[in-house]
Design an enzyme around this catalytic site. Structure first.
Site, PDB file in Angstrom:
ATOM      1  N   LYS A 275       0.835  -1.194   0.000  1.00  0.00           N
ATOM      2  CA  LYS A 275       0.000   0.000   0.000  1.00  0.00           C
ATOM      3  C   LYS A 275       0.874   1.249   0.000  1.00  0.00           C
ATOM      4  O   LYS A 275       1.909   1.289   0.667  1.00  0.00           O
ATOM      5  CB  LYS A 275      -0.902   0.033   1.239  1.00  0.00           C
ATOM      6  CG  LYS A 275      -2.221  -0.686   1.083  1.00  0.00           C
ATOM      7  CD  LYS A 275      -3.112  -0.410   2.283  1.00  0.00           C
ATOM      8  CE  LYS A 275      -4.508  -1.024   2.083  1.00  0.00           C
ATOM      9  NZ  LYS A 275      -5.389  -0.744   3.247  1.00  0.00           N
ATOM     10  N   GLU A 371      23.324 -18.077 -28.216  1.00  0.00           N
ATOM     11  CA  GLU A 371      22.555 -18.631 -29.337  1.00  0.00           C
ATOM     12  C   GLU A 371      22.193 -17.567 -30.373  1.00  0.00           C
ATOM     13  O   GLU A 371      21.126 -17.620 -30.977  1.00  0.00           O
ATOM     14  CB  GLU A 371      21.284 -19.340 -28.836  1.00  0.00           C
ATOM     15  CG  GLU A 371      21.513 -20.759 -28.387  1.00  0.00           C
ATOM     16  CD  GLU A 371      22.196 -21.612 -29.450  1.00  0.00           C
ATOM     17  OE1 GLU A 371      21.564 -21.994 -30.444  1.00  0.00           O
ATOM     18  OE2 GLU A 371      23.395 -21.878 -29.284  1.00  0.00           O
TER      19      GLU A 371
END
Length: 536
Positions: A275, A371
């Site tokens: 909050k 990759e």
């Protein structure tokens, strides 16, 4: 059309096994400790391939003792594993990657021998391609394989010398697939741990994925029998490496999706608990619309495209290099952005190890590098899709536009506009020789990835009929409708390759005022997405 996929129940069993295994062998607090100590838990990696767990069996063929899973199955496993820990998931990727040259290049007899051993013995495999001076450019390969002949001149063995760099599982592997330059060209060889002359260097101290082992692999006079030459013919190594890029890059895209979703989920959970000034963060538009909703949308687009590529791979024998490149580029960049904003979303807590999001950010950062870097992928996408557009005389993206024109509920017409402009600009890039400008190719590739993921998300949202997915699709469609024309017009105006009349015609076709008009309703859609994803 029969897809190469596991039975859904078998896939769910594997995913349950993964969760049970990691909860037991690599619980959260232990993973954080290993990360702090920069330790690869080798015993856990070995347990992954044990008879009791057998996660590696998913990507091994049934005839060799595996489960014969398809691209979709490997995507699901990779995504869920990345949600848990990307370092451990990388160890699994390395095993899959290491077996790929055997899968696509070996003879039937070689496959039966090596794949059966990997399946039954739970061997850890490493893929040895990258070198200190040869990362994505495999033409610079320096590792040599010299033939050894008998008295009759027949090749009986090869002697390998060289250094491989940044090898995942490099120091813990039982089996290596090594790319070396033989007299006939780049060639893969299978080499077993303990072969004289094969040693691992020092484990790399890394920014992230610390639970994976990364080390150089040194080959000094390593002698292997000719039977260990993949495919029994020299010079096929680059072809074999290229054949699996669609598959392996899909796995890395799935890692990005999993890592990004994990970060987003933690930010969402925090927003429901924290909050500020009397209300929860999930009720504040400044929080949700900046730190949550954009990433929910992009990751939904990434998932739709990853699943699209998995289906392509599972339904044909094509390598789908370009689609794999689009999936990896978009999903991994989305993951980095989601993880970065998750730290912001948690404030000071996001910077602390206990809350994990800073670890996720460190882990996902590698995904835009290994990759194939994002820049290599942009080059592949831009060049190949441009050629496709020219070859089809604009039909490649034109047909996508025609398909989406009727999908109004999910933003299809907005994407269709961008796709038609992209088609025109791809051909203009070729005609005006902008291909010589690397920046132009990169910008074109980014626009292509945005359009193609938007197409995939529109299709998926139209099929699902789900209000959250439809809202996400409309948001991404609106963003693409404005962002792609703006990017392409900026490129051509900046390049100065069009005369004034042609630039005016292109600007009119882009119709930026029309694209702006398509933004109507986006804020309401963002409100809807924010409400639904934080509902708990």
């Amino acid at each position: 059309m029969k897809l190469k996929r596991l039975d859904p129940e078998d896939l769910e069993m594997i995913l349950d096994t993964l969760k049970e295994f990691t909860d037991r062998e690599a619980p959260r607090d232990q993973r954080i400790e290993w990360d702090e100590q920069d330790v690869c838990p080798e015993e856990v990696v070995r347990a992954m391939t044990s008879e009791d767990v057998g996660l590696h069996l998913v990507f091994l063929p049934e005839e060799c003792g595996g489960m014969g899973g398809g691209a979709y199955d490997v995507y699901r496993l990779s995504c869920e594993f990345a949600k848990i820990d990307l370092g451990l998931a990388t160890a699994m990727l390395a095993i899959a990657l290491g077996t790929d040259p055997i899968r696509v290049g070996c003879t039937a007899e070689q496959q039966q021998h090596w794949m059966t051993r990997i399946a039954e013995e739970g061997l850890i495999v490493a893929y040895g391609v990258t070198e200190p001076e040869a990362g994505s450019n495999l033409e610079s390969l320096a590792t040599k394989a010299e033939p050894i002949t008998d008295a009759d001149g027949r090749i009986t063995h090869y002697q390998l010398n060289g250094v491989k760099q940044f090898i995942s599982n490099g120091a813990i592997a039982d089996l290596y697939t090594i790319l070396a330059r033989a007299p006939g060209g780049p060639t893969f060889f299978v080499i077993e741990r303990g072969t004289p002359g094969l040693t691992a260097g020092k484990h790399e101290i890394k920014h992230g994925i610390r639970l994976s082992n990364t080390a150089p692999v040194i080959l000094e006079g390593v002698v292997v029998p000719v039977a260990n030459l993949v495919g029994e013919k020299e010079g096929l190594g680059l072809k074999q490496a290229n054949e699996v890029f669609g598959f392996t890059r899909l796995m890395v895209a799935a890692f990005g999706l999993g890592g990004g979703l994990s970060a987003l989920e933690k930010a969402i959970a925090y927003s429901r608990e924290r909050k500020q000034f009397g209300t929860y963060l999930c009720e504040k538009q400044g929080y949700t619309h900046k730190l949550l909703v954009p990433h929910s949308v992009r990751l939904a687009a990434a998932r739709a495209y990853v699943e699209f590529v998995a289906e392509l791979l599972d339904s044909s024998e094509e390598d789908r290099q370009v689609e794999g490149a689009v999936a990896k580029l978009f999903a991994t960049e989305a993951a980095n952005a989601a993880a970065e904003n998750a730290i912001q979303a948690l404030g000071g807590y996001g910077y602390c190890a206990e809350y994990e999001v800073e670890k996720i950010k460190r882990d996902v950062r590698i995904l835009t590098i290994y990759e194939g870097t994002s820049e290599i992928l942009q080059n592949i996408i831009g060049v190949f899709r441009m050629r496709q557009s020219v070859k089809t005389k604009g039909k490649y993206y034109g047909e996508m536009a025609d398909e989406l024109a009727g999908l109004g509920e999910v933003g299809g017409p907005a994407v269709a506009r961008a796709a038609r402009l992209l088609s025109e600009c791809a051909i203009l890039t070729f005609r005006k020789k902008l291909t010589k400008k690397q920046h132009a190719i990169f910008e074109l590739a980014t626009a292509m990835a945005d359009v193609e993921t938007a197409v995939a998300l529109c299709r998926a949202a139209a099929r699902a009929g789900d209000e959250l997915q439809q809202a996400r699709s409309r948001i991404w469609a609106a963003e693409v409708a404005l962002g792609v024309p703006a990017r392409l017009l900026k490129l051509f105006a900046g390049a100065g390759v069009l005369d004034d009349e042609t630039l005016r015609e292109l600007t009119a076709q882009a119709d930026l005022p029309g694209a702006v008009a398509l933004q109507a309703g986006t804020l309401a859609d963002m409100d809807l997405v924010a409400r639904l994803i934080t509902a708990g």
